[in-house]
Design an enzyme around this catalytic site. Structure first.
Site, PDB file in Angstrom:
ATOM      1  N   GLY A 228       0.821  -1.202   0.000  1.00  0.00           N
ATOM      2  CA  GLY A 228       0.000   0.000   0.000  1.00  0.00           C
ATOM      3  C   GLY A 228       0.852   1.248   0.000  1.00  0.00           C
ATOM      4  O   GLY A 228       1.985   1.261  -0.495  1.00  0.00           O
ATOM      5  N   SER A 229       0.331   2.303   0.593  1.00  0.00           N
ATOM      6  CA  SER A 229       0.995   3.607   0.554  1.00  0.00           C
ATOM      7  C   SER A 229       2.212   3.637   1.469  1.00  0.00           C
ATOM      8  O   SER A 229       2.334   2.864   2.423  1.00  0.00           O
ATOM      9  CB  SER A 229       0.017   4.695   0.989  1.00  0.00           C
ATOM     10  OG  SER A 229      -0.285   4.566   2.376  1.00  0.00           O
TER      11      SER A 229
ATOM     12  N   GLY B  16       1.004   4.458   5.082  1.00  0.00           N
ATOM     13  CA  GLY B  16       0.451   3.322   5.793  1.00  0.00           C
ATOM     14  C   GLY B  16       1.504   2.291   6.141  1.00  0.00           C
ATOM     15  O   GLY B  16       1.537   1.758   7.264  1.00  0.00           O
TER      16      GLY B  16
ATOM     17  N   GLU C   4       5.617  -3.241   0.742  1.00  0.00           N
ATOM     18  CA  GLU C   4       5.792  -2.794  -0.639  1.00  0.00           C
ATOM     19  C   GLU C   4       4.978  -1.519  -0.751  1.00  0.00           C
ATOM     20  O   GLU C   4       3.763  -1.546  -0.537  1.00  0.00           O
ATOM     21  CB  GLU C   4       5.301  -3.840  -1.623  1.00  0.00           C
ATOM     22  CG  GLU C   4       5.512  -3.423  -3.068  1.00  0.00           C
ATOM     23  CD  GLU C   4       4.447  -3.975  -3.979  1.00  0.00           C
ATOM     24  OE1 GLU C   4       3.819  -3.153  -4.695  1.00  0.00           O
ATOM     25  OE2 GLU C   4       4.226  -5.188  -3.964  1.00  0.00           O
TER      26      GLU C   4
ATOM     27  N   CYS D 219       1.474  -1.222  -8.968  1.00  0.00           N
ATOM     28  CA  CYS D 219       2.750  -0.866  -8.362  1.00  0.00           C
ATOM     29  C   CYS D 219       3.877  -0.819  -9.384  1.00  0.00           C
ATOM     30  O   CYS D 219       4.876  -0.134  -9.169  1.00  0.00           O
ATOM     31  CB  CYS D 219       3.095  -1.844  -7.235  1.00  0.00           C
ATOM     32  SG  CYS D 219       2.977  -3.580  -7.722  1.00  0.00           S
TER      33      CYS D 219
END
Length: 525
Positions: A241-242, A245, A265, A302
């Site tokens: 995710g971000s 986060g 990641e 991604c």
């Protein structure tokens, strides 16, 4: 398979209590039945304690038994391919065919990890035999193998609700390593997550394994995720995710009394460097191909090739025109969630504020939540002066960078932070420049691509899906490919043990028929 809205804690179906949620169809804006149960710290504790109870027996399953379990999950995923893809379409607005392929990919990953388990190479068995006559002091027998870490918490991703979610590569590699899994489902696709969770739950029952090998929980806000990361019996966490986060979870895990690894990641723009001879020979082809791939999944991938860099010269105009033509043909499409769409809009507004010039735009959105495809251009000097231009915008936008010369190309390459991938496009005449560029890219990415694009990515023994921060929190590991199992293993040495007490991989007769390193020599089974 009926979607009930339950959480799956071990073998139990935990129905909704006072607090529930419903899935959102982002295309129509309508809520989808049924209501889904939401949990908190008590449910997290129950799932983790079951996982801990399961660990000793599951981590000591033999290769044949564990591999058969992974194959069973793959078979069951294949059996629900159609309904799983349909539910994912409802919850994301992305094409059914795309999710059918994603189910196939996930089933294939489980089968590949079954092969890894049968081969046993992941155990990395090493034997240094005793040397009782060594002078000036004898050496005892030393034997080493990798063992599973313990219960693992896996946070599902928003953008790939199957292959990076409940039945994705993180779960497959953790189960292959011998680690029970607690899956924290993403709230953007709860029904899709439940179907996958029930597949694994059923496979556990049919394989006769401890119920705690897998649980599926969900919750509002951050409470249940924080409770899982904080739990003293959890030994590792994965997150896709971000950057915000991921780093929040990473820092929380490091503040525990016993810090644990968090394999994240997070963010990547996957820059593409087009060298002068390739630009002149194939600029239009490269520009068109990159734009096509950047629009995949409405730019919510991604590995999206988000930045193209080239020295202004022969072929640059053709590259720009070809990329712009692809973007202009792109229809506006629904993004995964309203939150992701809002972040995308803010990102492109910031890009324009930072001086990027719009050179191509797709069809305007017809409905709320649709992402418009956009192509921007900046100079190399502007890219170097404004760090935000080198950051990811999650959505269907591409940045074209017009460089002054090859010196500025190298300078721009050095300015990027860690990436999941980087690509160079070159002809034979470019190999001198490519040779100078390669060491710069090696320091900044886990995968360098030559005359191709970063997406899509094959799942192989040689795959690396990782890179220096902020692409990931630990560049030594991959989250995709057979090497992903390494995240969930640690070495243990058995010194001076009698043969009958050694783990089977290390016994003298080699009952599992493994390749082993014996006194420094690789030996056949």
């Amino acid at each position: 398979m009926k979607v009930t809205g339950d959480m799956l804690i071990g073998a139990a179906n935990v129905p909704a209590g006072a607090e529930t949620m419903k899935a959102l169809n982002p295309t129509t804006g309508q809520l989808i039945e049924p209501p889904f149960a939401l949990g908190g710290a008590p449910e997290a504790d129950r799932a983790v304690r079951l996982a801990d109870e399961a660990f000793d027996s599951y981590s000591h399953t033999g290769p044949a038994e564990r591999a058969a379990f992974l194959d069973l999950i793959a078979d069951k995923l294949a059996a629900v391919r159609g309904e799983l893809a349909e539910r994912a379409w409802l919850e994301t607005g992305l094409p059914v065919a795309q999710f059918e392929a994603e189910v196939d990919r996930s089933a294939d990953v489980f089968r590949k990890f079954a092969t890894v388990v049968r081969q046993g190479r992941f155990l990395q068995a090493v034997i240094d035999r005793a040397q009782p006559d060594r002078q000036p002091a004898p050496r005892m027998d030393h034997r080493l193998q990798k063992v599973a870490l313990g219960p693992v918490v896996i946070f599902g991703a928003s953008n790939f609700p199957i292959s990076y979610s409940v039945a994705g590569g993180d779960t497959a590699s953790a189960l292959a390593a011998g680690c029970p899994v607690i899956s924290k489902a993403h709230n953007a696709h709860p029904g899709t997550s439940e179907i996958q969770g029930r597949v694994i739950q059923q496979a556990i029952a049919e394989a006769g394994l401890h119920e705690g090998v897998f649980s599926l929980v969900r919750g509002p806000g951050n409470e249940i995720g924080e409770a899982l990361v904080d739990h003293p019996l959890v030994r590792a966490v994965t997150f896709t995710g971000s950057e915000g986060g991921g780093m929040a979870l990473y820092r929380r895990a490091q503040q525990r009394p016993d810090p644990i690894p968090v394999f994240t990641e997070m963010t990547s723009v996957n820059p593409n460097f087009v060298l002068p001879a390739a630009l002149a020979a194939r600029g239009a082809e490269i520009g068109s191909g990159l734009a096509q791939r950047a629009m995949y999944n409405v730019g919510q991938a991604c590995l999206k090739p988000a930045v193209l860099l080239a020295v202004d010269g022969p072929g640059f105009r053709e590259t720009r025109e070809a990329a712009a033509a692809e973007v202009q043909e792109a229809a506006a499409r629904t993004m995964l969630t309203p939150g992701i769409h809002d972040a995308y809009v803010r990102g492109v507004q910031r890009r324009e504020k930072d001086g990027a010039v719009l050179v191509g735009a797709g069809a305007a959105p017809a409905r709320a939540g649709e992402g418009q495809s956009l192509l921007y251009e900046v100079t190399g000097a502007e890219l170097l002066a404004e760090p935000a231009l080198r950051e990811e915008i999650f959505g269907p936008t591409v940045l074209l960078v017009r460089l002054a010369d090859t010196d500025q190309l190298f300078e721009a390459a050095r300015a990027f932070r860690g990436q999941l991938s980087a690509a160079m496009h070159a002809e034979a005449a470019d190999h001198g420049i490519a040779g100078r560029l390669l060491p710069i890219l090696e320091r900044r990415t886990g995968r360098v691509v030559f005359n191709a694009f970063s997406i899509s990515q094959e799942i192989t023994y040689a795959t690396t899906h990782g890179g220096p921060f902020p692409a990931t929190s630990d560049s030594r590991f991959t989250s995709v490919g057979m090497g992903a199992i390494e995240r969930f293993l640690r070495p243990v040495t058995y010194q001076n043990f009698p043969d009958e007490l050694l783990p089977p991989p290390l016994r003298g007769a080699n009952p599992l028929h493994l390749w082993r390193l014996v006194d420094g020599e690789l030996t056949r089974p």
